[in-house]
Design a protein around this motif. Sequence first.
Motif, PDB file in Angstrom:
ATOM      1  N   GLY A 176     -10.798  24.330  50.092  1.00 31.25           N
ATOM      2  CA  GLY A 176     -11.559  23.723  49.004  1.00 31.25           C
ATOM      3  C   GLY A 176     -10.716  23.060  47.933  1.00 31.25           C
ATOM      4  O   GLY A 176     -11.254  22.452  47.017  1.00 31.25           O
ATOM      5  N   PRO A 217      -8.067  20.411  48.132  1.00 28.19           N
ATOM      6  CA  PRO A 217      -7.267  19.483  48.932  1.00 28.19           C
ATOM      7  C   PRO A 217      -6.027  19.006  48.188  1.00 28.19           C
ATOM      8  O   PRO A 217      -6.069  18.759  46.982  1.00 28.19           O
ATOM      9  CB  PRO A 217      -8.231  18.320  49.199  1.00 28.19           C
ATOM     10  CG  PRO A 217      -9.278  18.411  48.142  1.00 28.19           C
ATOM     11  CD  PRO A 217      -9.388  19.858  47.763  1.00 28.19           C
ATOM     12  N   TYR A 236     -15.635  21.550  48.663  1.00 28.47           N
ATOM     13  CA  TYR A 236     -14.548  21.318  47.719  1.00 28.47           C
ATOM     14  C   TYR A 236     -14.749  22.182  46.484  1.00 28.47           C
ATOM     15  O   TYR A 236     -15.846  22.281  45.940  1.00 28.47           O
ATOM     16  CB  TYR A 236     -14.493  19.853  47.285  1.00 28.47           C
ATOM     17  CG  TYR A 236     -14.167  18.932  48.415  1.00 28.47           C
ATOM     18  CD1 TYR A 236     -13.101  19.189  49.264  1.00 28.47           C
ATOM     19  CD2 TYR A 236     -14.922  17.792  48.639  1.00 28.47           C
ATOM     20  CE1 TYR A 236     -12.807  18.348  50.313  1.00 28.47           C
ATOM     21  CE2 TYR A 236     -14.633  16.940  49.694  1.00 28.47           C
ATOM     22  CZ  TYR A 236     -13.576  17.227  50.529  1.00 28.47           C
ATOM     23  OH  TYR A 236     -13.288  16.392  51.569  1.00 28.47           O
ATOM     24  N   PHE A 294     -12.068  18.427  43.039  1.00 26.60           N
ATOM     25  CA  PHE A 294     -12.073  17.074  43.584  1.00 26.60           C
ATOM     26  C   PHE A 294     -12.060  16.043  42.462  1.00 26.60           C
ATOM     27  O   PHE A 294     -12.380  16.336  41.311  1.00 26.60           O
ATOM     28  CB  PHE A 294     -13.260  16.842  44.526  1.00 26.60           C
ATOM     29  CG  PHE A 294     -14.596  17.280  44.006  1.00 26.60           C
ATOM     30  CD1 PHE A 294     -14.966  18.616  44.029  1.00 26.60           C
ATOM     31  CD2 PHE A 294     -15.488  16.348  43.499  1.00 26.60           C
ATOM     32  CE1 PHE A 294     -16.202  19.018  43.556  1.00 26.60           C
ATOM     33  CE2 PHE A 294     -16.733  16.743  43.016  1.00 26.60           C
ATOM     34  CZ  PHE A 294     -17.086  18.088  43.044  1.00 26.60           C
ATOM     35  N   SER A 325     -12.399  12.025  46.133  1.00 27.62           N
ATOM     36  CA  SER A 325     -11.931  12.991  47.134  1.00 27.62           C
ATOM     37  C   SER A 325     -12.897  13.062  48.312  1.00 27.62           C
ATOM     38  O   SER A 325     -12.479  13.113  49.470  1.00 27.62           O
ATOM     39  CB  SER A 325     -11.808  14.393  46.528  1.00 27.62           C
ATOM     40  OG  SER A 325     -10.972  14.376  45.404  1.00 27.62           O
ATOM     41  N   ARG A 326     -14.162  13.061  47.998  1.00 33.22           N
ATOM     42  CA  ARG A 326     -15.197  13.129  49.027  1.00 33.22           C
ATOM     43  C   ARG A 326     -15.029  11.990  50.033  1.00 33.22           C
ATOM     44  O   ARG A 326     -15.286  12.138  51.226  1.00 33.22           O
ATOM     45  CB  ARG A 326     -16.555  13.007  48.333  1.00 33.22           C
ATOM     46  CG  ARG A 326     -17.716  13.365  49.208  1.00 33.22           C
ATOM     47  CD  ARG A 326     -18.944  13.568  48.336  1.00 33.22           C
ATOM     48  NE  ARG A 326     -20.075  14.025  49.110  1.00 33.22           N
ATOM     49  CZ  ARG A 326     -21.191  14.464  48.555  1.00 33.22           C
ATOM     50  NH1 ARG A 326     -21.303  14.518  47.247  1.00 33.22           N
ATOM     51  NH2 ARG A 326     -22.185  14.852  49.313  1.00 33.22           N
ATOM     52  N   ARG A 335      -2.963  21.131  43.219  1.00 31.24           N
ATOM     53  CA  ARG A 335      -4.238  21.661  42.711  1.00 31.24           C
ATOM     54  C   ARG A 335      -4.020  22.356  41.365  1.00 31.24           C
ATOM     55  O   ARG A 335      -2.918  22.853  41.091  1.00 31.24           O
ATOM     56  CB  ARG A 335      -4.822  22.623  43.737  1.00 31.24           C
ATOM     57  CG  ARG A 335      -3.906  23.788  43.980  1.00 31.24           C
ATOM     58  CD  ARG A 335      -4.332  24.643  45.158  1.00 31.24           C
ATOM     59  NE  ARG A 335      -3.463  25.806  45.228  1.00 31.24           N
ATOM     60  CZ  ARG A 335      -2.831  26.204  46.326  1.00 31.24           C
ATOM     61  NH1 ARG A 335      -2.978  25.549  47.457  1.00 31.24           N
ATOM     62  NH2 ARG A 335      -2.054  27.271  46.292  1.00 31.24           N
TER      63      ARG A 335
END
Lengths: 440, 440
Positions: free
Chosen positions: A6, A8, A119, A122, A324-325, B40
């Motif tokens: 989740g 990335p 995610y 994102f 991101s999606r 992240r």
Amino acid sequence: MSGLSGFPEFLPADRNVELIVLDHLREVFELHGFASIETRAAEPMDTLLRKGEIDKEVYVLRRLQAGEGDSDSGLALHFDLTVPFARYVLENAGKLDFPFRRYQIQKVWRGERPQNGRYREFTQADIDIVAKDELAFHFDVEIAQVMAEALSGLPVPALTLQVSNRKILEGFYLGLGIAEPTTVMPIVDKLDKVPADKIAALLQSDAGLTAEQAKQCLALAEIRSSDGSFVDAVRALGVEHPLLDEGLDELLQVVTGASGADGVEVVADLRIARGLDYYTGTVFETRMEGHEQLGSICSGGRYDQLASDGKNTYPGVGISLGVSRLLVPLVAGGLTADRSVPSAVLVALTDEESRPASLAVAAALRARGIPTEIAASPQKFGKQIRYAERRGIPYVWFPANGDDGDRVRDIRTGDQVDADPATWNPPAEDLKPRIKEQVT
Amino acid sequence: MSGLSGFPEFLPADRNVELIVLDHLREVFELHGFASIETRAAEPMDTLLRKGEIDKEVYVLRRLQAGEGDSDSGLALHFDLTVPFARYVLENAGKLDFPFRRYQIQKVWRGERPQNGRYREFTQADIDIVAKDELAFHFDVEIAQVMAEALSGLPVPALTLQVSNRKILEGFYLGLGIAEPTTVMPIVDKLDKVPADKIAALLQSDAGLTAEQAKQCLALAEIRSSDGSFVDAVRALGVEHPLLDEGLDELLQVVTGASGADGVEVVADLRIARGLDYYTGTVFETRMEGHEQLGSICSGGRYDQLASDGKNTYPGVGISLGVSRLLVPLVAGGLTADRSVPSAVLVALTDEESRPASLAVAAALRARGIPTEIAASPQKFGKQIRYAERRGIPYVWFPANGDDGDRVRDIRTGDQVDADPATWNPPAEDLKPRIKEQVT
């Protein structure tokens, strides 16, 4: 891609794809006069959870050093950029010039269960135009046009920007004699998942429609066109209402005004219902060819009450791109850049003693905007060339040495030419990382 | 500046200052071949808190939707970019090319008490070079040189990049016959706050030094020079040790190699101790003239064990610029940009009917890279000019109307000229927002 579900993360070459995309978005947004803002990652819980909502998947922040008696900090990470933007507008209303165009490219977080594969972090890219008290309709057309132009330059498969307008649905339902249009919308909205005859039955059993009314609602939802013909198709259903007229006129303006961007088909699609209790006019969704399972990758619309402080109301229109999606699945499918570093040139190193000479070449190239790095150690030139190759650096520079002058080699072709670090330039397309593989 | 203590937010014109700064940093880093990565925002707690630390001010994440029995997610927000980078290097070691140069510009968070006025969210810009097993010393020089060049172009007061080297201090202490140099360093490190005679006393009482040894340690800490003369000054103290020689040689290379950037004085400063238990050679700190109370705004050094997976060790050298730490006080003091929008041109609107003509002018200007917006409504031209003025937009374009052709006015001077939207260009310096007021 990283190990924590989740969240990335990109390797450097893939990050270059993301940079190319973000730079392009920013360029288009700024060409249209949208100002950049960033809001803090955390908002007070009561800003995020309005009207007593407690079902949002948010991450609450707790100070590790909080004492025994201390509760949570009262803060949570934002889950979109609209709620923080509305708060920013209210907080700074006296210092902003309205109508205020802004773009905002930031990470957002959702406190999802790690198991569900969604995610948890994102990047989104939002544009909105907000005004004080009243926002003219032409801004709806502008938002659609700007995002269509932004989407048009992306290294992605064909996109369809689907547009609808709540006024069409509401006006049509009212014109049909349905007293409570809001009971109809959530049912019609299920058309993606539920067969039409089932929807017709639900409209009668749950919303109290007649069979004829239900048939008309379904007929409306079937209408789509990438030109103005949807207007005639709606008219042919024989329903009349002033709100319907207004909605049709607005939708026609958006579809006409936003069309024409390469790779982005703009269609009026009356099935799009997108949280119509939230939006008050135009609504947007976007599908990507071959990736329909992603759902809408770019959505938004008009909300006549983006923010309000009790005295003033701030209507807005906006659209949010899920960067991101969009990119994470494409990168996983092979979309990448031609290099993992920004460098266009690797300056070779003859021996450790001549490092200053290699540094001088690099400085001369950089002074003219050419990203350049220097070989880490004076290995054999064959090894230095492979060093460049692994990183995708297209040129290796061999500094003057004895009788030989400076030479530069395009390592993709092996072509080598005499060159002067004060004047040589790579072709413009080699200056920066480029998309290597276009996934379709 | 925003209402939530510790979470600074910029108004649009001030955000343009931040963009100018971030763009400049990125440009310099990329010219030197540093690759962009982002990690992240959240890391597992055990990554953040190594060796049983529990005193870090971190924000722990908790899912609002966590069930009764669920504990925290085990994640917390990163408090710097070094720890996540080390984790990224280990996680992707097989896919990265070493030596690996990366820059990383991201927000970080500290779970501070809201009352204490410290930043709880801020932006950092880090550069690091990391290798596998061994990292040649010339990379220390490169890191200093790249950051000095990056700092040099910033709209900020004069900066001093202070460099030292742990080997000098350790070698000097060993040469003095002090068995445990690590007991001396934390005491000398207090020189900023504690008078020298007190330090001398502490060195004797707490570290077991003789009066002469203590005097020599203090004499070393007094040495600073912006050229190579610090070497002679150290030699004059008459202490000898191989590690001292190595340290002096390294420091001389860094100071010589990084000097010469406008606005950034590079000095060898042997008082700089900066967590010497952590760094293993070169160390950096940076002070800003007139803002010494901010402490070091850009710090780093060489750590021979940035990361290790038990089998391989990854030594690194890096430096981290506190972008918010630098900019937030300067912006509060008046540093801003000349406009709150990216637009260089406002296209005036004669009446609502001629909107398409104004749109066409804007499209022609944008096609040549000129950020352009269109007046929101056909008010009197005087009002439209004031609309531009409030936003700092330098040019207003009057589209052709009747007998009048297209004209463009520089609203700062009132100069108005005939112009063709297909060919007119503003002076290059007017194309993008610029720093309006340089704070010194």
